[in-house]
Write a protein that holds these residues in place. Structure first.
Motif, PDB file in Angstrom:
ATOM      1  N   ASN A 151       0.925  -1.032  -0.046  1.00 14.25           N
ATOM      2  CA  ASN A 151      -0.087  -0.182   0.107  1.00 14.25           C
ATOM      3  C   ASN A 151       0.929   1.352   0.091  1.00 14.25           C
ATOM      4  OD1 ASN A 151      -3.002  -0.532   0.392  1.00 14.25           O
ATOM      5  ND2 ASN A 151      -2.198  -1.972   1.968  1.00 14.25           N
ATOM      6  N   GLU A 153       2.701   4.783  -2.707  1.00  8.77           N
ATOM      7  CA  GLU A 153       2.808   5.325  -3.853  1.00  8.77           C
ATOM      8  C   GLU A 153       4.235   5.733  -4.106  1.00  8.77           C
ATOM      9  OE1 GLU A 153       1.053   9.386  -4.295  1.00  8.77           O
ATOM     10  OE2 GLU A 153       2.002   9.824  -6.235  1.00  8.77           O
ATOM     11  N   GLY A 193      -5.499  -3.504  -8.366  1.00  6.12           N
ATOM     12  CA  GLY A 193      -5.021  -2.731  -7.109  1.00  6.12           C
ATOM     13  C   GLY A 193      -3.958  -1.525  -7.564  1.00  6.12           C
ATOM     14  N   ASP A 215      -2.986  -0.259  -4.031  1.00  6.10           N
ATOM     15  CA  ASP A 215      -3.952  -0.499  -3.243  1.00  6.10           C
ATOM     16  C   ASP A 215      -4.163  -1.761  -3.116  1.00  6.10           C
ATOM     17  OD1 ASP A 215      -6.296  -0.119  -1.829  1.00  6.10           O
ATOM     18  OD2 ASP A 215      -7.350   0.726  -3.430  1.00  6.10           O
ATOM     19  N   SER A 216      -3.621  -2.064  -1.758  1.00  2.00           N
ATOM     20  CA  SER A 216      -3.572  -3.592  -1.397  1.00  2.00           C
ATOM     21  C   SER A 216      -3.201  -4.393  -2.542  1.00  2.00           C
ATOM     22  CB  SER A 216      -5.065  -3.874  -0.852  1.00  2.00           C
ATOM     23  OG  SER A 216      -5.565  -3.062   0.250  1.00  2.00           O
TER      24      SER A 216
END
Ligand SMILES: Cc1cc2nc3c(=O)[nH]c(=O)nc-3n(C[C@H](O)[C@H](O)[C@H](O)COP(=O)(O)OP(=O)(O)OC[C@H]3O[C@@H](n4cnc5c(N)ncnc54)[C@H](O)[C@@H]3O)c2cc1C
Length: 386
Positions: A151, A153, A193, A215-216
């Motif tokens: 998780n 960026e 994700g 995202d996960s």
């Protein structure tokens, strides 16, 4: 002291030169418009050993030495600095994969990287900063023994939306304990994700930088590179290699501008004489040739030291700040020497200048490289930690 190259090195240099000038150079300016590097071009390069020919033969490579990789880099970048990113990333990521990946993962990816069929990007920089990379925040949490969930960026990733996978540096320790808690993973970029956004940059549009959001995202534990919590230290060692290659990448573009500018000053006339007769025109180019040679020698000494198994961290950092800086100065001088036409998009100097500036920042700025040189001299006394 030997400054020559071997017959084998000369042969690969000639192969790279011919391919680059015939197949890559004609599309340099057009690629800025399309924003991509043609996949078939990359596969053709791969077939000739020009993508990651420095990987060992058991991974489909040609077992080339670092000096040969540097010679290829110069030739590709002479034609198109942006296509040379493919070779740069394939050499850096390829070395990391074959050295640190589990054997089955290395076998699944490395031969395809050499063949130019798969691109692996580098995901180190995060929105909070790239220089202080060890304090990265993207989280990788273990779920059972078989996988991790990512998780966070990554940002400023070259070739992000043209790559098939990326080496992602992530914090596996839970708390921010600097480099100690960072692990590296090979992560396919087409899984659930993962989303991306591309930047609008000053140059290198064919490469394309972007952010990648996790995202996960589930990653098999076997995709970890090196040991848990050791990824930063183990994998970052490869960066000494890429720094010398980046230096030669920039100098390749500078060489192209110089080669176009010397004939120009013999053909163009002012005040009844060729420009070459004015020392105000020829001396800056003579200085540019001197800077070019000095920076190039540092790059090749770095690669030669690497091939000989000698320490080369300091030389690599010198190469990474000096060569991009001198290349920017040289190309700028060539642009000015062409007068008004140098400022036009019809000539490639303005594009080379915009492209090369990116590599004054990418892979570490001049300040960070000077910090490394100082650290190699006096150790941690040269480094401030916040
Ligand atoms: C063309 C390009 C390609 C890139 N490709 C990739 C890629 O593929 N993958 C990836 O992960 N990243 C990539 N990057 C990101 C790049 O590595 C970072 O931009 C770089 O490390 C600097 O980080 P930053 O931009 O966050 O600047 P910051 O770390 O915020 O630094 C800002 C300024 O402060 C200076 N500074 C910071 N700390 C110090 C200090 N201690 N002493 C003196 N000065 C300091 C820096 O030199 C810089 O001038 C790329 C960047 C560019 C421009």
């Amino acid at each position: 002291m030997e400054f020559g190259i071997t017959d084998e090195q000369q042969a690969i240099q000639e192969t790279a030169r011919k391919f680059a000038r015939d197949k890559i150079a004609p599309g340099y300016q057009a690629r800025e418009g399309t924003g991509v590097i043609e996949p078939e071009l990359i596969r053709e390069m791969g077939a000739l050993g020009l993508v990651a020919g420095d990987l060992p033969e058991e991974f489909g490579g040609f077992g080339l030495d670092g000096v040969s990789a540097g010679l290829i880099m110069e030739e590709i970048a002479y034609a198109d600095l942006n296509v040379a990113y493919v070779q740069l990333l394939a050499s850096l990521m390829g070395q990391i994969v074959v050295t640190h990946a589990r054997p089955e993962v290395a076998q699944a990816w490395a031969p395809k990287m050499v063949a130019g069929e798969k691109i692996v990007a580098l995901g180190l920089t995060e929105p909070r900063g790239g220089s202080d990379a060890a304090h990265l925040q993207l989280k990788a949490e273990r779920t059972g023994n078989a996988e991790f969930v990512l998780n966070g960026e990554k940002t400023s990733m070259s070739l992000s939306d043209q790559a098939d996978a990326a080496v992602i540096f992530a914090r596996t320790s839970g708390e921010d304990d600097g480099a100690r808690g960072v692990s590296a993973f090979l992560v396919p970029l087409d899984g659930p994700g993962i989303t991306q956004s591309r930047f609008s940059d000053l140059g290198s549009e064919a490469v394309g930088r972007g952010s990648v959001f996790f995202d996960s995202v589930r990653v098999p534990a076997e995709n970890m590179l090196g040991d848990e919590g050791q990824g930063f230290r183990q994998v970052m060692q490869g960066f000494d290699y890429s720094r010398a290659l980046i230096g030669l990448q920039c100098l390749g573009a500078a060489r192209a501008s110089l080669d176009e500018t010397w004939p120009y000053i013999t053909e163009r006339h002012a005040f009844g004489a060729p420009l070459a007769q004015f020392q105000g025109v020829s001396f800056p180019l003579a200085e540019a040739e001197t800077d070019y040679k000095a920076a190039r020698l540092i790059c090749f000494e770095t690669l030669w030291r690497r091939d000989a198994g000698l320490p080369h961290t300091s030389e690599a950092a010198m190469a990474k700040w000096l060569a991009p800086k001198k290349s920017v100065d040289i190309i700028h001088q060539c642009l000015l020497t062409h007068g008004h036409s140098g400022y036009s998009r019809d000539l490639p100097h303005q594009q080379r200048l915009r492209d090369v500036i990116g590599l004054e920042i990418g892979d570490g700025t001049a300040q960070i490289m000077k910090l490394i040189v100082a650290r190699e001299k006096v150790g941690r006394a040269a480094v401030q930690y916040g």
